[in-house]
Motif scaffolding. Structure first.
Motif, PDB file in Angstrom:
ATOM      1  N   THR A   1       0.831  -1.203   0.000  1.00  0.00           N
ATOM      2  CA  THR A   1       0.000   0.000   0.000  1.00  0.00           C
ATOM      3  C   THR A   1       0.866   1.253   0.000  1.00  0.00           C
ATOM      4  O   THR A   1       0.569   2.237  -0.683  1.00  0.00           O
ATOM      5  CB  THR A   1      -0.923  -0.006   1.236  1.00  0.00           C
ATOM      6  OG1 THR A   1      -1.744  -1.176   1.182  1.00  0.00           O
ATOM      7  CG2 THR A   1      -1.808   1.219   1.265  1.00  0.00           C
TER       8      THR A   1
ATOM      9  N   ASP B   1       2.233   1.764  -3.469  1.00  0.00           N
ATOM     10  CA  ASP B   1       1.193   2.299  -4.355  1.00  0.00           C
ATOM     11  C   ASP B   1       1.227   3.816  -4.397  1.00  0.00           C
ATOM     12  O   ASP B   1       1.072   4.429  -5.448  1.00  0.00           O
ATOM     13  CB  ASP B   1      -0.198   1.860  -3.869  1.00  0.00           C
ATOM     14  CG  ASP B   1      -0.581   0.485  -4.383  1.00  0.00           C
ATOM     15  OD1 ASP B   1      -0.042   0.063  -5.417  1.00  0.00           O
ATOM     16  OD2 ASP B   1      -1.424  -0.159  -3.731  1.00  0.00           O
TER      17      ASP B   1
ATOM     18  N   SER C   1       3.402  -2.363 -18.257  1.00  0.00           N
ATOM     19  CA  SER C   1       3.078  -3.413 -17.291  1.00  0.00           C
ATOM     20  C   SER C   1       4.327  -4.160 -16.856  1.00  0.00           C
ATOM     21  O   SER C   1       4.541  -4.400 -15.665  1.00  0.00           O
ATOM     22  CB  SER C   1       2.073  -4.390 -17.910  1.00  0.00           C
ATOM     23  OG  SER C   1       1.841  -5.485 -17.050  1.00  0.00           O
TER      24      SER C   1
ATOM     25  N   ARG D   1       6.525  -2.008 -14.513  1.00  0.00           N
ATOM     26  CA  ARG D   1       5.959  -1.919 -13.154  1.00  0.00           C
ATOM     27  C   ARG D   1       6.204  -3.208 -12.386  1.00  0.00           C
ATOM     28  O   ARG D   1       6.576  -3.187 -11.212  1.00  0.00           O
ATOM     29  CB  ARG D   1       4.470  -1.607 -13.222  1.00  0.00           C
ATOM     30  CG  ARG D   1       4.149  -0.197 -13.675  1.00  0.00           C
ATOM     31  CD  ARG D   1       2.711   0.181 -13.342  1.00  0.00           C
ATOM     32  NE  ARG D   1       1.748  -0.733 -13.944  1.00  0.00           N
ATOM     33  CZ  ARG D   1       1.226  -0.580 -15.163  1.00  0.00           C
ATOM     34  NH1 ARG D   1       1.607   0.440 -15.919  1.00  0.00           N
ATOM     35  NH2 ARG D   1       0.356  -1.440 -15.641  1.00  0.00           N
TER      36      ARG D   1
ATOM     37  N   TRP E   1       8.371  -3.726  -8.864  1.00  0.00           N
ATOM     38  CA  TRP E   1       7.791  -4.326  -7.664  1.00  0.00           C
ATOM     39  C   TRP E   1       8.595  -5.538  -7.202  1.00  0.00           C
ATOM     40  O   TRP E   1       8.788  -5.742  -6.000  1.00  0.00           O
ATOM     41  CB  TRP E   1       6.332  -4.720  -7.927  1.00  0.00           C
ATOM     42  CG  TRP E   1       5.384  -3.592  -7.707  1.00  0.00           C
ATOM     43  CD1 TRP E   1       5.229  -2.479  -8.474  1.00  0.00           C
ATOM     44  CD2 TRP E   1       4.455  -3.458  -6.626  1.00  0.00           C
ATOM     45  NE1 TRP E   1       4.257  -1.670  -7.954  1.00  0.00           N
ATOM     46  CE2 TRP E   1       3.770  -2.243  -6.821  1.00  0.00           C
ATOM     47  CE3 TRP E   1       4.130  -4.247  -5.535  1.00  0.00           C
ATOM     48  CZ2 TRP E   1       2.782  -1.794  -5.945  1.00  0.00           C
ATOM     49  CZ3 TRP E   1       3.143  -3.813  -4.658  1.00  0.00           C
ATOM     50  CH2 TRP E   1       2.483  -2.597  -4.863  1.00  0.00           C
TER      51      TRP E   1
ATOM     52  N   ALA F   1       0.330  -9.352  -4.331  1.00  0.00           N
ATOM     53  CA  ALA F   1       0.167  -7.903  -4.471  1.00  0.00           C
ATOM     54  C   ALA F   1       0.102  -7.503  -5.939  1.00  0.00           C
ATOM     55  O   ALA F   1      -0.711  -6.646  -6.328  1.00  0.00           O
ATOM     56  CB  ALA F   1       1.318  -7.186  -3.774  1.00  0.00           C
ATOM     57  N   LEU F   2       0.918  -8.105  -6.759  1.00  0.00           N
ATOM     58  CA  LEU F   2       0.913  -7.778  -8.186  1.00  0.00           C
ATOM     59  C   LEU F   2      -0.382  -8.219  -8.855  1.00  0.00           C
ATOM     60  O   LEU F   2      -0.965  -7.475  -9.655  1.00  0.00           O
ATOM     61  CB  LEU F   2       2.116  -8.431  -8.871  1.00  0.00           C
ATOM     62  CG  LEU F   2       3.459  -7.746  -8.607  1.00  0.00           C
ATOM     63  CD1 LEU F   2       4.617  -8.638  -9.030  1.00  0.00           C
ATOM     64  CD2 LEU F   2       3.527  -6.408  -9.338  1.00  0.00           C
TER      65      LEU F   2
ATOM     66  N   ARG G   1      -3.193  -6.017  -8.232  1.00  0.00           N
ATOM     67  CA  ARG G   1      -3.085  -4.729  -8.937  1.00  0.00           C
ATOM     68  C   ARG G   1      -3.129  -4.901 -10.445  1.00  0.00           C
ATOM     69  O   ARG G   1      -2.726  -4.015 -11.200  1.00  0.00           O
ATOM     70  CB  ARG G   1      -1.806  -4.015  -8.482  1.00  0.00           C
ATOM     71  CG  ARG G   1      -1.936  -3.471  -7.063  1.00  0.00           C
ATOM     72  CD  ARG G   1      -0.620  -3.288  -6.359  1.00  0.00           C
ATOM     73  NE  ARG G   1      -0.832  -2.719  -5.022  1.00  0.00           N
ATOM     74  CZ  ARG G   1      -1.203  -3.437  -3.965  1.00  0.00           C
ATOM     75  NH1 ARG G   1      -1.397  -4.737  -4.080  1.00  0.00           N
ATOM     76  NH2 ARG G   1      -1.397  -2.858  -2.791  1.00  0.00           N
ATOM     77  N   GLY G   2      -3.630  -6.035 -10.888  1.00  0.00           N
ATOM     78  CA  GLY G   2      -3.913  -6.228 -12.303  1.00  0.00           C
ATOM     79  C   GLY G   2      -2.854  -6.940 -13.110  1.00  0.00           C
ATOM     80  O   GLY G   2      -3.017  -7.092 -14.328  1.00  0.00           O
TER      81      GLY G   2
END
Length: 376
Positions: free
Chosen positions: A123, A126, A134, A137, A141, A347-348, A351-352
């Motif tokens: 969080t 974020d 994509s 990112r 991460w 987590a990934l 987030r899509g």
């Protein structure tokens, strides 16, 4: 002397690390040539599980060449000073007192608490996330969340002053400088990173976590404060490339094998750690002439220890994955590493991130020992 006699497939024990599918080759080595001399590479190679275990347990097999405690490219730099103090890169009595304090501390870190802290750190990430494709990112991460989570678990003020992303970047830079493939620019960046991390750590006031007790115990044992600081940074480094690789390889497994997405994520991570391990090999250096796996080896010889080949021996679920090592330098944080990798993948995905799409566009980062996907 036994030499390599397998058919020439364009692969060798070092190129296997980034091969699309090195595992048939590893299985063949483990079965037919579990310990041999590769004259082209100038290395002994241990591939069978018994041979790998024997090398890792042998008292004359050291983690660094006795006459070269620091990689030559790092010698005389801040990165070399830090590297030389890492207990995982040293053998002998001088580093034993700190190891006796540090290892139980790591083994005591709780996997469930790790997952909870990773969710909280996600969080935080974020809020400062940068734009990008994509793949970009996901790569950020993979190299950020495990590092900042370990820092937070230790009690370091990672959330203060917006330092989380920079800490992770500096840790990655120091890790990259240790590679045999590092160029001069990478080594300079690693030296700068080591200096920055040392200054950041010196100015950090630990909060809730095991660090105050670690500092107190180290002081009582007369252990140099610089050695303690170096090994705290070393813990962050251990959370960097290997955990990024484990999480990245888990994303690939989920993208290629849809039924596995129905399994509990921690079970998938554990399976990947055995079957597509992040750390594929390690090295040991002979400090004296010795008999090793039925062969006469000489002082100064190097042994490439194929952890990934040993993993091909049919280890059962629940057994400790070879990628975390065995013997004196076995990683005590294997459960935490797997929890970190699972939390990063979770987590990934939340987030899509789409594993199937990621598995269609990636390459492996150049490396001689770590299998790290780089998503495009």
């Amino acid at each position: 002397m036994q030499t390599a006699t397998l058919p020439d497939t364009g692969i060798d024990p070092l190129r296997a690390v980034t091969d699309p599918d090195p595992y048939p080759y590893y299985r063949e080595l483990a079965t037919r040539q579990p310990f041999y001399r590769d004259d082209r590479l100038g290395l002994w190679v241990a591939a069978g599980p018994r041979e790998v275990a024997a090398v890792l347990a042998h008292p004359d097999c050291r983690v660094r060449p006795p006459a070269q405690p620091v990689p030559p490219a790092l010698a005389g730099t801040a990165a070399g000073d830090l590297f030389g103090r890492l207990i995982r890169m040293n053998d002998g009595a001088a580093h034993a007192p700190l190891k006796q304090i540090l290892m139980p501390m790591l083994a005591g870190l709780d996997a469930a608490a790790t997952a909870r802290r990773a969710a909280a750190m996600a969080t935080m990430i974020d809020a400062g996330a940068a734009a990008g494709t994509s793949g970009e990112r996901v790569n950020r991460w993979l190299f950020t969340l495990p590092v900042v989570t370990v820092a937070d678990l230790l009690g370091l003020p990672i959330a203060e002053g917006g330092k989380a992303a920079e800490v992770a970047q500096r840790v990655a830079a120091f890790a990259a400088a240790q590679s045999q493939l590092a160029d001069a620019h990478t080594v300079r960046a690693g030296a700068d990173a080591a200096q920055w991390l040392g200054a950041w750590l010196a100015g950090a006031t630990p909060g809730d976590g095991p660090l105050p007790a670690l500092h107190q115990a180290a002081h009582a044992a007369g252990i140099d404060a610089q050695a303690v600081a170096a090994n705290i940074i070393g813990l962050l480094v251990q959370a960097c490339e290997a955990t990024a690789a484990l999480a990245g390889n888990t994303l690939l497994r989920l993208g290629r094998d849809t039924p596995q997405s129905e399994l509990p994520l921690d079970a998938v991570v554990a399976r990947v750690a055995r079957e597509d391990p992040p750390v594929q090999n390690t090295r040991r250096f002979l400090a004296a002439d010795a008999q090793l796996c039925g062969h006469a080896v000489k002082a100064g010889d190097a042994v490439l220890v194929l952890l990934a080949a040993a993993s091909c021996s049919g280890a059962a679920a629940g057994e400790r994955p070879w990628t975390f090592g065995h013997g004196r330098h076995a990683c005590p944080g294997d459960r935490v590493a797997q929890a970190l990798a699972a939390a990063t993948v979770a987590a990934l995905r939340a987030r899509g991130a789409d594993p199937a799409a990621l598995a269609q566009a990636f390459r492996y980062r150049p490396s001689l020992n770590a299998r790290i996907p780089h998503f495009l």
